[in-house]
Scaffold this motif. Structure first.
Motif, mmCIF file in Angstrom:
data_model
loop_
_atom_site.group_PDB
_atom_site.id
_atom_site.type_symbol
_atom_site.label_atom_id
_atom_site.label_comp_id
_atom_site.label_asym_id
_atom_site.label_seq_id
_atom_site.Cartn_x
_atom_site.Cartn_y
_atom_site.Cartn_z
ATOM 1 N N VAL A 29 0.809 -1.227 0.000
ATOM 2 C CA VAL A 29 0.000 0.000 0.000
ATOM 3 C C VAL A 29 0.842 1.277 0.000
ATOM 4 C CG1 VAL A 29 -2.002 -0.981 1.174
ATOM 5 C CG2 VAL A 29 -0.165 0.022 2.540
ATOM 6 N N LEU A 30 2.137 1.156 0.186
ATOM 7 C CA LEU A 30 2.917 2.364 0.492
ATOM 8 C C LEU A 30 3.225 3.241 -0.719
ATOM 9 C CD1 LEU A 30 5.325 1.108 3.287
ATOM 10 C CD2 LEU A 30 3.185 2.373 3.484
ATOM 11 N N ASN A 31 3.207 2.657 -1.899
ATOM 12 C CA ASN A 31 3.291 3.460 -3.112
ATOM 13 C C ASN A 31 4.567 4.280 -3.248
ATOM 14 O OD1 ASN A 31 2.028 3.825 -5.447
ATOM 15 N ND2 ASN A 31 0.525 5.330 -4.723
ATOM 16 N N CYS A 32 5.689 3.731 -2.881
ATOM 17 C CA CYS A 32 6.974 4.424 -3.074
ATOM 18 C C CYS A 32 7.159 4.625 -4.585
ATOM 19 C CB CYS A 32 8.111 3.602 -2.476
ATOM 20 S SG CYS A 32 7.928 3.367 -0.696
ATOM 21 N N SER A 33 7.553 5.838 -4.976
ATOM 22 C CA SER A 33 7.453 6.188 -6.405
ATOM 23 C C SER A 33 8.480 5.475 -7.278
ATOM 24 C CB SER A 33 7.577 7.702 -6.581
ATOM 25 O OG SER A 33 8.823 8.143 -6.093
ATOM 26 N N PHE A 34 9.504 4.898 -6.661
ATOM 27 C CA PHE A 34 10.555 4.235 -7.444
ATOM 28 C C PHE A 34 10.424 2.719 -7.369
ATOM 29 C CE2 PHE A 34 12.905 2.615 -3.857
ATOM 30 C CZ PHE A 34 12.324 3.360 -2.847
ATOM 31 N N CYS A 35 9.333 2.218 -6.787
ATOM 32 C CA CYS A 35 9.195 0.775 -6.536
ATOM 33 C C CYS A 35 8.066 0.197 -7.378
ATOM 34 C CB CYS A 35 8.933 0.531 -5.052
ATOM 35 S SG CYS A 35 8.632 -1.201 -4.650
ATOM 36 N N SER A 36 8.353 -0.889 -8.079
ATOM 37 C CA SER A 36 7.341 -1.457 -8.974
ATOM 38 C C SER A 36 6.209 -2.118 -8.199
ATOM 39 C CB SER A 36 7.984 -2.467 -9.936
ATOM 40 O OG SER A 36 8.581 -3.499 -9.208
ATOM 41 N N THR A 37 6.485 -2.593 -6.984
ATOM 42 C CA THR A 37 5.406 -3.225 -6.213
ATOM 43 C C THR A 37 4.289 -2.221 -5.957
ATOM 44 O OG1 THR A 37 6.992 -4.670 -5.105
ATOM 45 C CG2 THR A 37 4.835 -4.519 -4.124
ATOM 46 N N GLY A 38 4.669 -0.984 -5.588
ATOM 47 C CA GLY A 38 3.678 0.052 -5.302
ATOM 48 C C GLY A 38 2.757 0.280 -6.483
ATOM 49 N N ALA A 39 3.344 0.286 -7.676
ATOM 50 C CA ALA A 39 2.564 0.552 -8.892
ATOM 51 C C ALA A 39 1.503 -0.527 -9.114
ATOM 52 C CB ALA A 39 3.509 0.629 -10.086
ATOM 53 N N GLN A 40 1.728 -1.722 -8.548
ATOM 54 C CA GLN A 40 0.793 -2.831 -8.781
ATOM 55 C C GLN A 40 -0.374 -2.853 -7.816
ATOM 56 O OE1 GLN A 40 1.678 -5.719 -10.857
ATOM 57 N NE2 GLN A 40 3.612 -4.886 -11.576
ATOM 58 N N GLY A 41 -0.320 -2.038 -6.775
ATOM 59 C CA GLY A 41 -1.402 -2.037 -5.789
ATOM 60 C C GLY A 41 -1.232 -3.132 -4.746
ATOM 61 N N PHE A 42 -2.249 -3.267 -3.913
ATOM 62 C CA PHE A 42 -2.163 -4.194 -2.783
ATOM 63 C C PHE A 42 -3.284 -5.210 -2.871
ATOM 64 C CE2 PHE A 42 -3.586 -5.188 1.610
ATOM 65 C CZ PHE A 42 -2.442 -5.826 2.064
ATOM 66 N N SER A 43 -2.968 -6.454 -2.584
ATOM 67 C CA SER A 43 -4.006 -7.469 -2.567
ATOM 68 C C SER A 43 -4.299 -7.938 -1.141
ATOM 69 C CB SER A 43 -3.603 -8.625 -3.463
ATOM 70 O OG SER A 43 -4.617 -9.569 -3.494
ATOM 71 N N ARG A 44 -3.286 -8.503 -0.471
ATOM 72 C CA ARG A 44 -3.523 -8.945 0.906
ATOM 73 C C ARG A 44 -2.211 -9.285 1.611
ATOM 74 N NH1 ARG A 44 -2.682 -14.421 1.548
ATOM 75 N NH2 ARG A 44 -2.951 -15.722 -0.290
#
Ligand code: SAH
Length: 380
Positions: free
Chosen positions: A118-133
């Motif tokens: 959920v943290l949405n760090c602007s340089f991180c691809s995980t953030g761009a994908q959103g959060f599931s669980r």
């Protein structure tokens, strides 16, 4: 993973306390917890019939009320440099990745804690994908078990020397499951990792850092990435809630209650963003106030990102400035490049056979390979 019936307990979801309570609820002595832990983690046995020091009756009971189930492996790839990457199913939610990085005298396993973030760090691809669980305890400790089985890791033959919670997700936002899984990794009847060999990496959730400090002994890495709030607000939006001074205070508190403890600060090198000599000097002024070491990470680009990796010269200049000021500074090596590429190719191969794993692959978020805390001279 095929679903487990709701009245069946996956024993990998329980820490020692949970296992003791489980056996007590079946009128068994609490020490059964230790026996079963040895079977599950040291012998890597998932079949109750093989647990020969349990009575036949207990084995029968266990077969009807419990299971030992690691998450489903979607794929495993090995790089020419020996790096191994697993894509692991989290069912309907998608998939997570886990990476093993072998070096001469150590083997580091990078484990995920959440599906997305959920943290949405602007340089991180995980953030761009959103959060599931959040991942469950069994899905976290299950990653270690999967790698241990694959690598032939045993108590007497340690292939995995270090575990880092640096995969997908923010571990401190899945506090209870992450703490339970780490306590299992450390347990003498399980993998028996020393606290200094397990690193939890956080974007800086201050109250949870304090809670962690009171809860367990573990190594702490902080994703800092900038020496000033204006820059860090852009890179790590959580900084608006817990700005640098507040974050560093929590790091000092964490270190103060531990013997000879150093916090690891991670700093991703992004061109024109955080890599100037002025920023290196500002970083030195900050880091002088905390017992720490610094790990510089060359930025790993991903589709759609507005950032670029700093040049080698900029990274070296930055490293030298901080190092010369007396702070132990390492630069993370990039490993396993070829399997990133091969990963994309493999997707094509699988499409026709199973549509489901194609979908999971699409949803999976690619990890930044964490050649964590490499070459700091520490031997396993
Ligand atoms: N949420 C936790 C752990 C996951 S990220 C945290 O923030 O620490 C693990 C590390 O990889 C972090 O230091 C993160 O900042 C870094 N990272 C994320 N995206 C990256 C990228 N594109 N290139 C290089 N490092 C990256």
């Amino acid at each position: 993973m095929t679903d487990i019936a709701p009245d069946i307990t996956n024993l990998l979801d329980l820490d020692e306390q949970g296992l003791r309570a489980f056996f007590a609820s079946h009128n068994e002595k609490p020490f059964r917890a230790q026996q079963v832990m040895k079977w599950m983690y040291q012998q890597q046995v998932d079949d109750f019939d093989q647990m020969t020091d349990l009575s036949k009756t207990l084995r029968q009971t266990l077969k009807s009320v419990a299971t030992i189930r690691t998450p489903e492996i979607i794929s495993v790839e090995t790089s020419v440099d020996g790096t191994i990457k697993w894509l692991i199913s989290s069912g309907q939610s998608g998939a997570v990745e886990m990476v093993f990085i072998p070096e001469d005298h150590r083997g580091t396993l990078c484990v995920s804690s959440q599906v997305g973030c959920v943290l949405n760090c602007s340089f991180c691809s995980t953030g761009a994908q959103g959060f599931s669980r959040n991942l469950t305890v069994s899905e976290i400790i299950g990653q270690v078990l999967i790698a241990a089985k694959h690598l032939g890791h045993r108590t007497e033959q340690r292939r995995i020397t270090n575990v880092v919670m640096m995969g997908m997700g923010e571990p401190l936002l899945n506090f209870d499951a992450v703490v339970a899984a780490i306590s299992l990794m450390k347990h003498d009847y399980s993998f028996g990792f020393a606290a200094k060999r397990i690193t939890l990496s956080t974007a800086g959730l201050v109250p949870a850092i304090d809670r962690l400090s009171d809860t367990m002994d573990v190594s702490l890495a902080i994703s800092l990435h900038a020496p000033d709030n204006a820059t860090r607000d852009v890179l790590v939006p959580l900084n608006r809630k817990y700005p640098i001074s507040v974050l560093l205070e929590s790091c000092r508190r964490f270190a103060a209650t531990r013997h000879k403890f150093k916090v690891t600060f991670e700093y991703t090198m992004i061109e024109g963003m955080n890599d100037s000599p002025e920023q290196a000097r500002a970083l030195v002024r900050l880091l002088k106030t905390v017992p720490c070491k610094l790990n510089l990470i060359p930025f790993n680009p991903f589709p759609g990102t507005r950032y670029q990796c700093s040049s080698e010269q900029a990274i070296e200049r930055f490293r030298r400035l901080v190092h010369d000021a007396g702070i132990v500074t390492t630069v993370r090596k990039t490993r396993g490049d070829d399997i990133d590429a091969a990963c994309g190719q493999l997707v094509g191969n699988v499409v026709d056979r199973t549509r489901r794993s194609q979908r999971l692959r699409d949803q999976a978020v690619s990890l930044r390979l964490p050649e964590v805390i490499a070459s700091d001279g520490v031997r396993p």
